[in-house]
Design a protein around this motif. Structure first.
Motif, PDB file in Angstrom:
ATOM      1  N   HIS A  18       0.646  -0.903   0.109  1.00  0.00           N
ATOM      2  CA  HIS A  18       0.344   0.197   0.168  1.00  0.00           C
ATOM      3  C   HIS A  18       1.282   1.343  -0.349  1.00  0.00           C
ATOM      4  O   HIS A  18       2.271   1.451   0.493  1.00  0.00           O
ATOM      5  N   LYS A  19       0.285   2.433  -0.766  1.00  0.00           N
ATOM      6  CA  LYS A  19       1.031   3.922  -0.486  1.00  0.00           C
ATOM      7  C   LYS A  19       0.345   4.425  -0.091  1.00  0.00           C
ATOM      8  O   LYS A  19      -1.326   4.322   0.272  1.00  0.00           O
ATOM      9  N   VAL A  20       0.831   5.342   0.128  1.00  0.00           N
ATOM     10  CA  VAL A  20       0.028   7.293   1.122  1.00  0.00           C
ATOM     11  C   VAL A  20      -0.259   8.318  -0.640  1.00  0.00           C
ATOM     12  O   VAL A  20       1.311   8.098  -1.109  1.00  0.00           O
ATOM     13  N   ALA A  21      -1.198   8.761  -0.646  1.00  0.00           N
ATOM     14  CA  ALA A  21      -0.854   9.840  -1.708  1.00  0.00           C
ATOM     15  C   ALA A  21      -0.665  11.425  -1.202  1.00  0.00           C
ATOM     16  O   ALA A  21      -1.913  11.210  -0.769  1.00  0.00           O
ATOM     17  N   LEU A  22       0.394  11.834  -1.253  1.00  0.00           N
ATOM     18  CA  LEU A  22       0.680  12.951  -1.040  1.00  0.00           C
ATOM     19  C   LEU A  22       0.111  14.164  -2.168  1.00  0.00           C
ATOM     20  O   LEU A  22       1.001  14.028  -3.246  1.00  0.00           O
ATOM     21  N   LEU A  23      -0.509  14.977  -1.562  1.00  0.00           N
ATOM     22  CA  LEU A  23      -1.346  15.848  -2.696  1.00  0.00           C
ATOM     23  C   LEU A  23      -0.735  17.291  -2.467  1.00  0.00           C
ATOM     24  O   LEU A  23      -1.348  17.873  -1.549  1.00  0.00           O
ATOM     25  N   PHE A  24      -0.259  17.653  -3.484  1.00  0.00           N
ATOM     26  CA  PHE A  24      -0.298  19.133  -2.970  1.00  0.00           C
ATOM     27  C   PHE A  24      -0.324  20.551  -3.565  1.00  0.00           C
ATOM     28  O   PHE A  24      -0.638  20.230  -4.572  1.00  0.00           O
ATOM     29  N   ASP A  27      -3.632   5.506  -9.366  1.00  0.00           N
ATOM     30  CA  ASP A  27      -3.104   4.287  -8.896  1.00  0.00           C
ATOM     31  C   ASP A  27      -3.176   3.430  -7.869  1.00  0.00           C
ATOM     32  O   ASP A  27      -4.223   4.044  -6.604  1.00  0.00           O
ATOM     33  N   PRO A  28      -4.206   1.912  -8.180  1.00  0.00           N
ATOM     34  CA  PRO A  28      -4.501   1.337  -7.475  1.00  0.00           C
ATOM     35  C   PRO A  28      -3.979   1.052  -5.807  1.00  0.00           C
ATOM     36  O   PRO A  28      -4.624   0.602  -4.629  1.00  0.00           O
ATOM     37  N   ARG A  29      -3.179   1.299  -5.598  1.00  0.00           N
ATOM     38  CA  ARG A  29      -2.001   1.374  -4.447  1.00  0.00           C
ATOM     39  C   ARG A  29      -2.065   2.371  -3.777  1.00  0.00           C
ATOM     40  O   ARG A  29      -1.824   1.716  -2.017  1.00  0.00           O
ATOM     41  N   ASN A  30      -2.462   3.292  -3.827  1.00  0.00           N
ATOM     42  CA  ASN A  30      -3.012   4.193  -2.994  1.00  0.00           C
ATOM     43  C   ASN A  30      -4.084   3.644  -1.848  1.00  0.00           C
ATOM     44  O   ASN A  30      -5.239   4.029  -2.746  1.00  0.00           O
TER      45      ASN A  30
END
Length: 564
Positions: A83-89, A284-287
């Motif tokens: 799993h990943k975390v999406a950082l949205l700037f 990205d399905p991992r987010n």
């Protein structure tokens, strides 16, 4: 063919040559004779060599390719991507805190997750030339159904367009398209990465096009050797001015999304930019988690803690508490739509929030509430103090009374309240520390003299909180889970982190309460050196984001040299 090969004695062993078929007994006799000639020590030698080669192969590659077991149907074990975390700037242009984020991602690049199979996923390619996995169940978003902005002149007279074009700087005037009145994107990197040029460019095109979406969005390629590409914990997406592109040596090069909008404070456009960031990250399905950050944000913890804490959060960090005070005052009867939005669902939250994946999917599927917010939730001050956005004036929309409706603070919590998801959000939790005690429209700005261990403690727990966050336990447990994974632990190479598909929480991590902040703002540019010094403090008195902190923890000083 085997029947025509005859073993021939001589040398160190038999060789084969074409010959007529021989009886099976003759083959057995020759095999027995060969076995008698081989000494027991020779057999033992070859057996030991084979075992040694197998052990070396297992020790070198076993950890990298060890599957993460999960019981599927029929007891099968299925390996899933980590799993990943999406950082949205959300930023106007260049990020003043970029050196801090570079160290953050360099540190994250040393924490490698085990790869998983594709599981039948397709790929998509964005405007920056980057390829991403896209799940089979990815449904079209409401943005996919919005036609692209047409490059046509807005609702202005020829005289007004001429005056506006004449006021352009000479270098930008050369980019003018006479047929549309729009500025093409600059063809030099110096102009593309200039904040001032991008501001003038976007201001002109916003007036000339009369649209919310920019006609053009500048993109830059992702550096495959850069820290963002080498790390595997976070998916990074940025929304900037449409005419701005990060230079190739920027850590954020290649992270900008396409189809950006003209963002104005207090208007719906800020919420629309956030929606587009979420929809881009969902490809990205991992987010699994989606966190919004500003250009003045800085991390308060090292990457392992930020990643583990957000995945461990069961609730979205967005306030869906019943609203009072200023939030309630912003409600107006013009927002009421029977069957869609009533006052009972009206909510307010910080725009620097985090969402679980299921809540991000709610944002992507929304095809009605955003339209109401675009039409009715905007800010306006008569007399030119806060004018209507150009795209609203271009279609003849007008306002006569003062209105204060900040969409980026209301849209997301209200949408989740309309969907009945208030029990799946944190009422008091927050993602980013911001100090509003001074009042007004802007929070306190922290300068170099303010940055230190005491400010870090205040930001982590919140200025009004009296209890401390269990920082030491979070740091130790996040470090221990990485140390325990992979055969390379302690050798100065990237360490591995495993997750199960059903539970995104990292195993063994001791999460903090959701009242504990993970990021802080608002930092002035002159605070950058102090933040970098704080990042090199590798215990709970610092942010420990520097890659050397991971080296000290592992006891391997060579890692820092390997990173740079």
């Amino acid at each position: 063919m085997l029947a025509r090969l005859k073993p021939v004695d001589g040398g160190v062993g038999p060789c084969l040559r074409p010959h007529s078929a021989e009886p099976a007994k003759a083959w057995r006799r020759r095999g027995l004779a060969l076995g008698k000639r081989l000494r027991p020590t020779t057999v033992a030698y070859f057996t030991s060599a084979a075992l040694l080669v197998s052990y070396i192969a297992w020790a070198s590659l076993g950890a990298a390719f060890t599957p993460v077991p999960r019981h599927g149907q029929g007891g099968d074990h299925i390996q899933h991507p980590p799993h990943k975390v999406a950082l949205l700037f959300l930023s106007r242009g260049s990020l003043p805190m970029e050196p801090v984020w570079k160290e953050f991602f360099e540190h994250a690049a040393l924490l490698r997750q085990s790869p998983g199979p594709s599981l039948g996923r397709k790929t998509w390619e964005d405007g920056g030339g980057r390829r991403h996995a896209r799940g089979k169940d990815s449904a079209p978003s409401s943005i996919d159904r919005i036609p692209r902005a047409s490059p046509h002149p807005g609702g202005r007279s020829a005289g007004q367009r001429t005056a506006r074009e004449a006021a352009l700087p000479q270098d930008l005037r050369a980019l003018l398209d006479e047929s549309t009145g729009l500025l093409r994107l600059p063809d030099t990197q110096a102009m593309l990465s200039s904040d001032k040029a991008a501001e003038v460019h976007d201001t002109h095109n916003e007036l000339a096009s009369g649209s919310l979406e920019a006609p053009f969005s500048a993109l830059s390629p992702l550096d495959p050797q850069g820290p963002v590409a080498r790390q595997d914990l976070f998916s990074v997406h940025t929304h900037t001015r449409a005419a701005f592109a990060f230079p190739p040596d920027s850590v954020f090069a290649g992270t900008q999304i396409d189809r950006r909008v003209f963002v104005r404070w207090g208007q719906y456009s800020a919420a629309e930019a956030m929606r587009r960031l979420i929809i881009a990250a969902l490809r990205d399905p991992r987010n699994q988690r989606f966190a919004f950050l500003s250009e003045s944000c800085a991390p308060l913890f090292p990457p392992a803690v930020v990643h583990a804490q957000l995945l461990a959060d069961r609730l979205s960090r967005v306030s869906l508490c019943p609203q009072h005070g200023k939030a309630a005052e912003r409600w107006g009867p013009y927002l009421h739509r029977e069957g869609l939005l009533t006052k009972v669902h009206w909510r307010k939250s910080s725009q620097w929030l985090s969402l679980t994946k299921s809540h991000a999917e709610v944002v992507r599927r929304d095809d009605s509430l955003w339209r109401l917010f675009e039409q009715e939730c905007y800010s306006y001050e008569p007399g030119g103090g806060l004018p209507l956005p150009p795209y609203m004036r271009a279609v003849g929309r007008s306002a006569s009374a003062r209105r204060s409706c900040v969409s980026d603070e209301h849209y997301f919590p209200t949408l989740l309240a309309v969907a009945g998801l208030q029990n799946e959000t944190s009422c008091e939790g927050s993602l980013t520390f911001t100090h509003w005690a001074a009042g007004g429209w802007s929070p306190k700005v922290y300068r170099a003299r303010d940055v230190g261990p005491e400010l870090l403690r205040v930001m982590r727990r919140g200025v009004w909180e009296t209890r401390e966050c269990p920082v030491a336990a979070a740091l130790a447990s996040a470090a221990a889970q990485h140390r325990a994974r992979g055969s390379w632990a302690g050798l100065g190479l990237p360490r591995e982190l495993h997750h199960s598909d059903g539970d995104p929480s990292p195993p063994g991590y001791q999460p903090m309460p959701d009242r504990c902040m993970l990021f802080g703002r608002k930092f002035a540019p002159d605070a950058l050196p102090a933040l970098l010094r704080l990042g090199g403090v590798c215990d709970q008195e610092g942010t420990a984001i520097h890659p050397s902190c991971l080296s000290q923890e592992m006891g391997v000083p060579e890692v820092r040299a390997a990173v740079y």
